[in-house]
Design a protein around this motif. Sequence first.
Motif, PDB file in Angstrom:
ATOM      1  N   UNK A 117       0.847  -1.187   0.000  1.00  0.00           N
ATOM      2  CA  UNK A 117       0.000   0.000   0.000  1.00  0.00           C
ATOM      3  C   UNK A 117       0.890   1.247   0.000  1.00  0.00           C
ATOM      4  N   UNK A 118       0.897   2.014  -1.107  1.00  0.00           N
ATOM      5  CA  UNK A 118       1.763   3.200  -1.167  1.00  0.00           C
ATOM      6  C   UNK A 118       1.421   4.244  -0.117  1.00  0.00           C
ATOM      7  N   UNK A 119       0.204   4.196   0.445  1.00  0.00           N
ATOM      8  CA  UNK A 119      -0.168   5.159   1.471  1.00  0.00           C
ATOM      9  C   UNK A 119       0.694   5.007   2.719  1.00  0.00           C
TER      10      UNK A 119
ATOM     11  N   UNK B  54      -6.333   8.132  -7.401  1.00  0.00           N
ATOM     12  CA  UNK B  54      -5.443   7.437  -6.468  1.00  0.00           C
ATOM     13  C   UNK B  54      -4.258   8.321  -6.091  1.00  0.00           C
ATOM     14  N   UNK B  55      -3.710   9.028  -7.083  1.00  0.00           N
ATOM     15  CA  UNK B  55      -2.629   9.962  -6.778  1.00  0.00           C
ATOM     16  C   UNK B  55      -3.111  11.049  -5.829  1.00  0.00           C
ATOM     17  N   UNK B  56      -4.357  11.479  -6.017  1.00  0.00           N
ATOM     18  CA  UNK B  56      -4.935  12.497  -5.152  1.00  0.00           C
ATOM     19  C   UNK B  56      -5.044  12.029  -3.715  1.00  0.00           C
ATOM     20  N   UNK B  57      -5.293  10.733  -3.523  1.00  0.00           N
ATOM     21  CA  UNK B  57      -5.367  10.191  -2.166  1.00  0.00           C
ATOM     22  C   UNK B  57      -4.029  10.319  -1.452  1.00  0.00           C
ATOM     23  N   UNK B  58      -2.947  10.059  -2.166  1.00  0.00           N
ATOM     24  CA  UNK B  58      -1.609  10.220  -1.589  1.00  0.00           C
ATOM     25  C   UNK B  58      -1.359  11.682  -1.200  1.00  0.00           C
TER      26      UNK B  58
ATOM     27  N   UNK C 192      -1.391  15.257   6.946  1.00  0.00           N
ATOM     28  CA  UNK C 192      -0.310  15.004   7.894  1.00  0.00           C
ATOM     29  C   UNK C 192       0.437  16.289   8.238  1.00  0.00           C
ATOM     30  N   UNK C 193       0.409  17.240   7.311  1.00  0.00           N
ATOM     31  CA  UNK C 193       1.085  18.511   7.538  1.00  0.00           C
ATOM     32  C   UNK C 193       0.140  19.604   8.025  1.00  0.00           C
ATOM     33  N   UNK C 194      -1.037  19.208   8.499  1.00  0.00           N
ATOM     34  CA  UNK C 194      -1.928  20.135   9.176  1.00  0.00           C
ATOM     35  C   UNK C 194      -2.963  20.837   8.335  1.00  0.00           C
ATOM     36  N   UNK C 195      -3.023  20.507   7.038  1.00  0.00           N
ATOM     37  CA  UNK C 195      -3.989  21.167   6.172  1.00  0.00           C
ATOM     38  C   UNK C 195      -5.259  20.323   6.028  1.00  0.00           C
ATOM     39  N   UNK C 196      -6.268  20.903   5.392  1.00  0.00           N
ATOM     40  CA  UNK C 196      -7.516  20.185   5.117  1.00  0.00           C
ATOM     41  C   UNK C 196      -7.586  19.909   3.623  1.00  0.00           C
ATOM     42  N   UNK C 197      -7.652  18.640   3.252  1.00  0.00           N
ATOM     43  CA  UNK C 197      -7.753  18.253   1.849  1.00  0.00           C
ATOM     44  C   UNK C 197      -9.221  18.034   1.500  1.00  0.00           C
ATOM     45  N   UNK C 198      -9.692  18.746   0.504  1.00  0.00           N
ATOM     46  CA  UNK C 198     -11.073  18.619   0.032  1.00  0.00           C
ATOM     47  C   UNK C 198     -11.028  17.875  -1.288  1.00  0.00           C
ATOM     48  N   UNK C 199     -11.724  16.754  -1.375  1.00  0.00           N
ATOM     49  CA  UNK C 199     -11.623  15.894  -2.546  1.00  0.00           C
ATOM     50  C   UNK C 199     -12.600  16.300  -3.638  1.00  0.00           C
ATOM     51  N   UNK C 200     -12.083  16.521  -4.828  1.00  0.00           N
ATOM     52  CA  UNK C 200     -12.913  16.875  -5.969  1.00  0.00           C
ATOM     53  C   UNK C 200     -12.087  17.571  -7.025  1.00  0.00           C
TER      54      UNK C 200
ATOM     55  N   UNK D 100      -6.460  18.786 -12.276  1.00  0.00           N
ATOM     56  CA  UNK D 100      -5.396  17.824 -12.016  1.00  0.00           C
ATOM     57  C   UNK D 100      -4.719  17.260 -13.269  1.00  0.00           C
ATOM     58  N   UNK D 101      -5.245  17.564 -14.476  1.00  0.00           N
ATOM     59  CA  UNK D 101      -4.682  16.947 -15.685  1.00  0.00           C
ATOM     60  C   UNK D 101      -4.298  17.950 -16.768  1.00  0.00           C
ATOM     61  N   UNK D 102      -4.434  19.220 -16.493  1.00  0.00           N
ATOM     62  CA  UNK D 102      -4.088  20.217 -17.495  1.00  0.00           C
ATOM     63  C   UNK D 102      -5.262  20.611 -18.373  1.00  0.00           C
ATOM     64  N   UNK D 103      -4.992  21.307 -19.463  1.00  0.00           N
ATOM     65  CA  UNK D 103      -3.688  21.677 -20.030  1.00  0.00           C
ATOM     66  C   UNK D 103      -2.875  22.589 -19.109  1.00  0.00           C
ATOM     67  N   UNK D 104      -1.556  22.515 -19.283  1.00  0.00           N
ATOM     68  CA  UNK D 104      -0.646  23.282 -18.450  1.00  0.00           C
ATOM     69  C   UNK D 104      -0.877  24.782 -18.652  1.00  0.00           C
TER      70      UNK D 104
END
Length: 214
Positions: A6-8, A77-81, A88-96, A127-131
């Motif tokens: 598990x990469x997590x 899955x990358x977003x989960x990491x 872990x660094x004290x921030x709030x991650x909002x998924x979407x 999360x995927x661009x375009x850049x």
Amino acid sequence: MKIPFDPLRLVPLVSAIFNGWGKTLRFEEHGDFGAIVEEGRQGKPYIFALWHGELFPLAAYAKRFDCRFAIIVSQSKDGELIARFLERNGHVAVRGSSSRGGVKALIQTKRLILKEKLIGGITVDGPRGPRHKAKDGVILLAQRTGAQIVPLRASVSRKKVFNSWDKFVVPYPFSKCHFHVGEPMDVTTDKLDKDVLRRERERLEKRLLALGSA
């Protein structure tokens, strides 16, 4: 026999490496990041806007301030990491993201900005661009919260640039990094139809690109 891994489980190690790595970087600030962070603590709504590829040096500099952010992260899955790392660094991650769960993420982030006085953070071309092409989400969120958008950029003297869609930048240890803080941008109060959204996105893109390049 294939051993599942598990990469997590690597998140604590990656976090420790990132924090140690970030401490070696030599930053020169252009702007007043600390003043904006302090105003955010007092309840003035802000959203930091950055390019996906410059996340590493910008996050390393922000780590030096005692502040928490509400950061929108994709449901991949990358977003989960990334979400686990941020938490872990004290921030709030909002998924979407623009492709999945975007409306729910905007509603949740709006609450965190207005009710809990957190500063929002969005990689506007992710999360995927375009850049270097901003998505609608940051404009929608800014209008709904009354927040100003603060463009952030990083210019790095010595770095590794990955061959990814975002040209992700990782500074070499002990590199000099210029941290650029743009003037806060007010979003229009006009109805956000297709044309208005395009105009506001382009206005933000111009401000970001004018700050320099990593």
